[in-house]
Design an enzyme around this catalytic site. Structure first.
Site, mmCIF file in Angstrom:
data_model
loop_
_atom_site.group_PDB
_atom_site.id
_atom_site.type_symbol
_atom_site.label_atom_id
_atom_site.label_comp_id
_atom_site.label_asym_id
_atom_site.label_seq_id
_atom_site.Cartn_x
_atom_site.Cartn_y
_atom_site.Cartn_z
ATOM 1 N N GLU A 103 -32.364 52.752 -14.231
ATOM 2 C CA GLU A 103 -33.332 51.980 -13.447
ATOM 3 C C GLU A 103 -32.938 50.502 -13.541
ATOM 4 O O GLU A 103 -32.615 50.038 -14.623
ATOM 5 C CB GLU A 103 -34.751 52.161 -13.979
ATOM 6 N N GLY A 115 -38.063 47.489 -22.909
ATOM 7 C CA GLY A 115 -38.745 48.182 -24.000
ATOM 8 C C GLY A 115 -38.288 49.623 -24.139
ATOM 9 O O GLY A 115 -37.932 50.076 -25.224
ATOM 10 N N ALA A 116 -38.292 50.337 -23.031
ATOM 11 C CA ALA A 116 -37.934 51.752 -23.065
ATOM 12 C C ALA A 116 -37.802 52.261 -21.639
ATOM 13 O O ALA A 116 -38.134 51.542 -20.698
ATOM 14 C CB ALA A 116 -39.011 52.551 -23.780
ATOM 15 N N MET A 117 -37.303 53.489 -21.505
ATOM 16 C CA MET A 117 -37.066 54.024 -20.164
ATOM 17 C C MET A 117 -37.437 55.500 -20.094
ATOM 18 O O MET A 117 -37.025 56.293 -20.936
ATOM 19 C CB MET A 117 -35.581 53.802 -19.804
ATOM 20 N N ASN A 155 -36.599 58.191 -18.473
ATOM 21 C CA ASN A 155 -35.713 59.222 -17.931
ATOM 22 C C ASN A 155 -36.282 60.621 -18.168
ATOM 23 O O ASN A 155 -36.750 60.931 -19.258
ATOM 24 C CB ASN A 155 -34.348 59.152 -18.610
ATOM 25 N N HIS A 188 -46.748 54.998 -22.809
ATOM 26 C CA HIS A 188 -46.348 54.514 -21.485
ATOM 27 C C HIS A 188 -45.236 55.394 -20.892
ATOM 28 O O HIS A 188 -45.358 55.884 -19.768
ATOM 29 C CB HIS A 188 -45.893 53.057 -21.595
ATOM 30 N N GLU A 189 -44.175 55.598 -21.662
ATOM 31 C CA GLU A 189 -43.048 56.383 -21.126
ATOM 32 C C GLU A 189 -43.469 57.828 -20.894
ATOM 33 O O GLU A 189 -43.076 58.458 -19.909
ATOM 34 C CB GLU A 189 -41.834 56.316 -22.054
ATOM 35 N N HIS A 227 -45.419 58.191 -17.699
ATOM 36 C CA HIS A 227 -44.567 58.117 -16.509
ATOM 37 C C HIS A 227 -44.143 59.506 -16.028
ATOM 38 O O HIS A 227 -43.760 59.666 -14.877
ATOM 39 C CB HIS A 227 -43.285 57.321 -16.811
ATOM 40 N N GLU A 239 -45.669 51.450 -12.147
ATOM 41 C CA GLU A 239 -45.836 50.602 -13.327
ATOM 42 C C GLU A 239 -47.288 50.144 -13.527
ATOM 43 O O GLU A 239 -47.798 50.187 -14.647
ATOM 44 C CB GLU A 239 -44.879 49.405 -13.280
HETATM 45 N N1 0A1 Z 1 -39.358 51.744 -16.269
HETATM 46 C C1 0A1 Z 1 -39.302 51.179 -17.580
HETATM 47 C C2 0A1 Z 1 -38.830 49.793 -17.640
HETATM 48 C C3 0A1 Z 1 -37.393 49.516 -17.453
HETATM 49 C C4 0A1 Z 1 -36.971 48.899 -16.301
HETATM 50 C C5 0A1 Z 1 -35.657 48.503 -16.150
HETATM 51 C C6 0A1 Z 1 -34.794 48.767 -17.175
HETATM 52 O O1 0A1 Z 1 -33.512 48.365 -17.099
HETATM 53 C C7 0A1 Z 1 -33.164 47.482 -16.148
HETATM 54 C C8 0A1 Z 1 -35.199 49.409 -18.321
HETATM 55 C C9 0A1 Z 1 -36.510 49.786 -18.443
HETATM 56 C C10 0A1 Z 1 -40.703 51.111 -18.119
HETATM 57 O O2 0A1 Z 1 -41.603 50.694 -17.385
HETATM 58 O O3 0A1 Z 1 -40.917 51.433 -19.259
HETATM 59 ZN ZN ZN Z 2 -43.113 51.694 -17.002
#
Ligand code: 0A1
Ligand code: ZN
Length: 883
Positions: A130, A270-272, A274, A306-307, A310, A329
């Site tokens: 992302e 912070g985190a992702m 996936n 949060h993750e 998602h 978000e």
């Molecule tokens: N979607 C993730 C946030 C996130 C966005 C971009 C990143 O790299 C460019 C990494 C993480 C979240 O909202 O936690």
């Molecule tokens: Zn998020």
């Protein structure tokens, strides 16, 4: 310049993709510097596409292309396609049947310091896709509305990469020649490529289980580097808590049989989320009582939540395009805020969130980069992971919750999930589901998605003793923001309560309504509107915008006496705290004026008495109690000034803190002593509250520069068995004159030199100190062995803390702070554009300062604009700040 004039992308130009991808087979042969990627895409023309051509354009950056093949025939030759810096165009692909496109390319993870795509972090390979990182792995339709089924095979050396992970379920594995092995993963859910993940390395794992509400057993795994295995329990427990909460509050169950979390030490955010394989910044996973503070523990649970959330709000239902980012978000932040509130203290969580919104998001909304929660345009999407999209986005969802009520909101979210599962949708689809499920009209409310800026509510009140009525006249306005000179009125929910002068609740009965209640929500929809309350035998004190029911600024003339009254009597926990903030804020602002006039500062006794009352009252929620004693931050105070005067703000605030400490010293001391325990590993609300109130008292008492208190701080520092107490003591020692400052800093470093996250705290604490000599310390720390410009956590803890949490020294009148920051941004521009651009935020606020500082800051922004090979990220923020 890499991209002299980066292109602007507009929401109004959105068109559906010309092609669709049904399935993707990825094959990775891992190598630190030469990873081979083979991608086999089963594709077809999108029947909804209006475009006429037969060509196919895929996105790709920094890729070494080896081979392109269509339908397993002969490989295509250079005449069949064209490669540009960021794309691969295949001139002709089949239009009326499915086709298989195979692409082979090489990538270099070791050279990837931008940490997007596939990169190395402490010897482990991991991905971040992302928003547009997948195009740095292979050529693809890298946009969120292209959803496909992924099957991923990873081949690697067994010793170097014993653990090989990707999304979904593991469907095969085996051995190969030359000490290599392979694993195949299959994700049964269609997903956009930004949710793809791959992780490989010498990872160890802590495992757990979760039984869903329908009785399915889910295996949970947290992967970390071996020496962090003893810091995973809290993360695992947090995940279970989040899974249960989403079932109970939203009726949402997890959908795969496996949920993996990997902690990496190099991460831009912070985190992702996936699918099935979250990648986390170590900061939001690792915790042990002696290494992590209470607030770290809380943030870990919040980010894990949060993750996890998602998975439904982001993954099962994703965004049609990146302009809709707040769809996932804003909603997910709202969900994690509520989760944390339920798990800890609702009052404390709400105050912390609003505090952050008001100090940081309001500044963004009033500055040159202001944008609506659904932006209309961008150059670099990475610049739009903002406080506005996230935090204001969450406030907008919260207002829908207020307007529809908890039950109505749940009906709306049920319909949203049912209607759009498996789709890539828009913010408008979300609002529509909320409307349809409730028969509500949110037409005007939708303006919150398209209008930037923080609205101001100006409130006048008039009490009519003969008719026993109180009329509130509420006017709304919103200042112009870039590209939006004129604003339309918004639909704003304003929660109101009325309080009699004896502290009892006065009933709210609106004219023309036959219902009376303790609290009402007014729907403010016009530029100016009046609301009349009846049956009021005496003039009540009005408690407005309870719970911070809308992200607005409130202008209402309360006297200091009324604020002190609300601080004692408001039954709304948020507004009670807010009254104390307003009271302290008003007093500090007056002292700033006195100071600037060259007068002596004298503290109004009203605040001493108000604080005395708070201190002498018994409290159940000690964390809330300690928040009532916090003075507004320097950043918040700066927000209230026309022209920010950092020195006087600091001086006046310190004066108030020190005078309160002098006048209420016995109360602070007793509280400190009664709540001081030698504790380790207690994380119940009681223990957390005791630590918080005790450390708040220590922070006040440390302003007295008294040898006994200095000794308390030093003892607490030396004997603490939990990081909350150790860090609070060290903060008191470092931020005030103390004979043992140097020694304590050295001891702390020696004690924790092998714990990267604790060393981050060590850097940040020194960088944010108000004591003289901080700038020289920061410069020296830049040369410290443990400092590394390639590690975003380190950059944030030193450069970020100095520029964003040290108003006083960063804004030194000679401009040395600005020059320092610009130097670092220029260096970071080539290493990691995303981090470079985030570090710019302190300079973007230049118009808020005096002329001399403005000129100094502007000169540095201009210098940054002249950077050779300036990245899109930095260019967009710097150029918009100067515009
Ligand atoms: N979607 C993730 C946030 C996130 C966005 C971009 C990143 O790299 C460019 C990494 C993480 C979240 O909202 O936690
Ligand atoms: Zn998020």
């Amino acid at each position: 310049m890499r991209d002299a004039n980066p292109q602007t992308i507009y929401l109004k130009d959105y068109t559906v993709p010309d092609y669709l991808i049904d399935s993707v087979e990825l094959n990775f042969t891992l190598d630190d510097e030469n990873t081979q990627v083979i991608s086999r895409l089963t594709m077809r023309r999108n029947p909804a596409s209006q475009s006429a051509g037969k060509s196919l354009t895929l996105s790709g950056e920094n890729l070494k292309l080896l081979r392109v093949n269509l339908n397993d025939g002969d490989d295509l030759t250079a005449v069949d396609y064209q490669q540009t810096a960021d794309s691969l165009v295949i001139h002709e692909v089949p239009q009326d049947q499915r086709f298989v496109l195979t692409i082979e390319n090489l990538i270099n993870p070791k050279a990837n310091t931008a940490l997007e795509g596939l990169y190395l972090s402490n010897g482990m390979l991991c991905t971040q896709c992302e928003a547009e990182g997948f195009r740095k792995i292979t050529y693809y339709l890298d946009r969120p509305d292209v959803m496909a089924r992924f099957r991923t095979t990873i081949i690697a050396d067994k010793n170097r990469y014993p653990v090989l992970l990707s999304n979904g379920n593991k469907v095969g594995h085996g051995e190969l020649s030359e000490n290599r092995h392979w694993v195949t993963w299959e994700d049964p859910f269609d997903k956009p490529c930004y949710l793809f993940a791959l992780v490989a390395g010498q990872l160890h794992c802590v495992e757990g289980n979760f039984t869903t509400q329908s009785g399915r057993n889910i295996s949970l795994q947290v992967f970390v580097e071996p020496h962090d295995l003893d810091k995973c329990d809290h993360a695992l427990q947090s995940l279970k808590n989040a899974m249960r909460w989403d079932e109970e509050v939203y009726g949402r169950e997890y959908d795969l049989d496996l949920y993996m979390i990997v902690a990496v030490s190099h991460f831009n955010m912070g985190a992702m989320e996936n699918k099935g394989l979250n990648v986390f910044n170590t900061k939001y996973v690792l915790a042990r009582p002696d290494t992590a503070t209470d607030s770290d523990y809380e943030h870990i649970e919040g980010v894990i939540g949060h993750e996890y959330f998602h998975n439904w709000t982001g993954n099962r239902i994703t965004c049609r395009d990146w302009f809709q980012l707040s769809l996932k978000e804003g909603f997910t932040v709202f969900r994690d805020q509520e989760f944390t509130g339920d798990r800890t203290s609702k009052a404390v969580k709400r105050i912390e969130d609003v505090n952050m919104l008001r100090t940081r998001q309001f500044a963004e909304d009033a500055g040159p980069l202001a944008h609506p929660i659904r932006p209309d345009s961008y150059m670099e999407i990475n610049n739009f992971y903002t406080l506005t999209v996230y935090e204001k986005g969450a406030e907008v969802v919260r207002m829908i919750h207020i307007l529809l009520g908890a039950e109505g909101f749940r009906k709306g979210s049920d319909l949203y999930f049912q209607r759009h599962d498996g789709q890539a949708v828009t913010c408008d689809d979300f609002v529509k589901a909320m409307e349809d499920a409730n028969g509500a009209d949110l037409a005007q409310f939708r303006r919150w998605y398209s209008q930037a800026g923080t609205p101001v509510l100006t409130v006048r009140q008039h009490y009519e003793p003969t008719g026993q009525t109180l009329t509130l006249t509420i006017a709304q306005s919103c200042p112009p923001t870039p590209g939006q000179p004129v604003k339309e009125p918004l639909h704003i929910p304003v929660k109101v309560g009325l309080i009699n002068r004896d502290g009892s609740v006065a009933s709210c009965k609106l004219k023309d309504s036959d219902q009376a209640s303790d609290e009402v929500t007014l729907s403010v929809t016009e530029a100016e509107q009046s609301f009349t309350f009846e049956d009021l035998t005496q003039q009540p004190v009005v408690s407005l915008l309870r719970g911070f029911s809308a992200p607005v600024k409130l202008a209402m003339d309360y006297s200091l006496e009324e604020l002190a009254f609300l601080l004692s009597h408001d039954s709304d926990t948020f507004n009670r705290w807010e009254a104390g903030q307003q009271l302290a804020g008003a007093i500090i602002m007056r002292l700033i004026e006195d100071c600037r006039n060259g007068w002596n500062m004298q503290l109004d006794p009203i605040i001493v008495e108000a604080f005395r009352k708070v201190l002498e009252q018994p409290w159940d929620d000690l964390s809330y109690f300690s928040l009532l004693l916090d003075l507004p931050s320097e950043t918040y105070l700066a927000e209230q000034m026309q022209v920010v005067d950092v020195e006087t703000i600091h001086k006046a605030r310190e004066f108030v803190k020190r005078t309160l400490a002098q006048q209420l010293q016995p109360q602070f001391q007793v509280l400190y002593q009664t709540n001081h325990r030698d504790e380790s590993g207690q994380f119940d609300a009681g223990a957390i509250g005791r630590r918080r109130i005790k450390n708040t008292c220590l922070s006040y008492l440390s302003k007295l520069e008294n040898a006994d208190i200095q000794n308390w701080a030093e003892q607490q520092f030396k004997t603490a068995r939990n990081m909350t107490d150790q860090m609070a003591a060290l903060t008191a020692i470092v931020n005030n004159p103390h004979p043992a400052t140097r020694q304590c800093l050295t001891d702390f470093y020696q004690q924790w030199r092998n714990e990267a996250l604790v060393i981050d705290k060590w850097f940040a604490l020194q960088a944010s100190s108000p004591m003289p000599g901080t700038f020289a310390t920061v410069q020296a720390l830049m040369a410290h062995d443990a400092f590394d410009l390639k590690n975003p956590n380190r950059v944030r803890s030193l450069i970020g803390a100095f520029s964003q949490a040290n108003q006083l020294h960063f804004h030194a009148a000679n401009g040395q702070g600005y020059q320092f920051l610009a130097d670092q941004i220029i260096a970071l521009n080539t290493i990691n554009p995303q981090v470079a651009s985030r570090m710019l935020s302190a300079l973007t606020q230049w118009r808020r300062y005096d002329e001399s500082r403005q000129a100094l800051m502007k000169a540095q922004l201009e210098r940054i604009m002249g950077t050779v090979n300036i990245s899109k990220d930095v260019y967009e923020v710097a150029s918009k700040s100067l515009a």
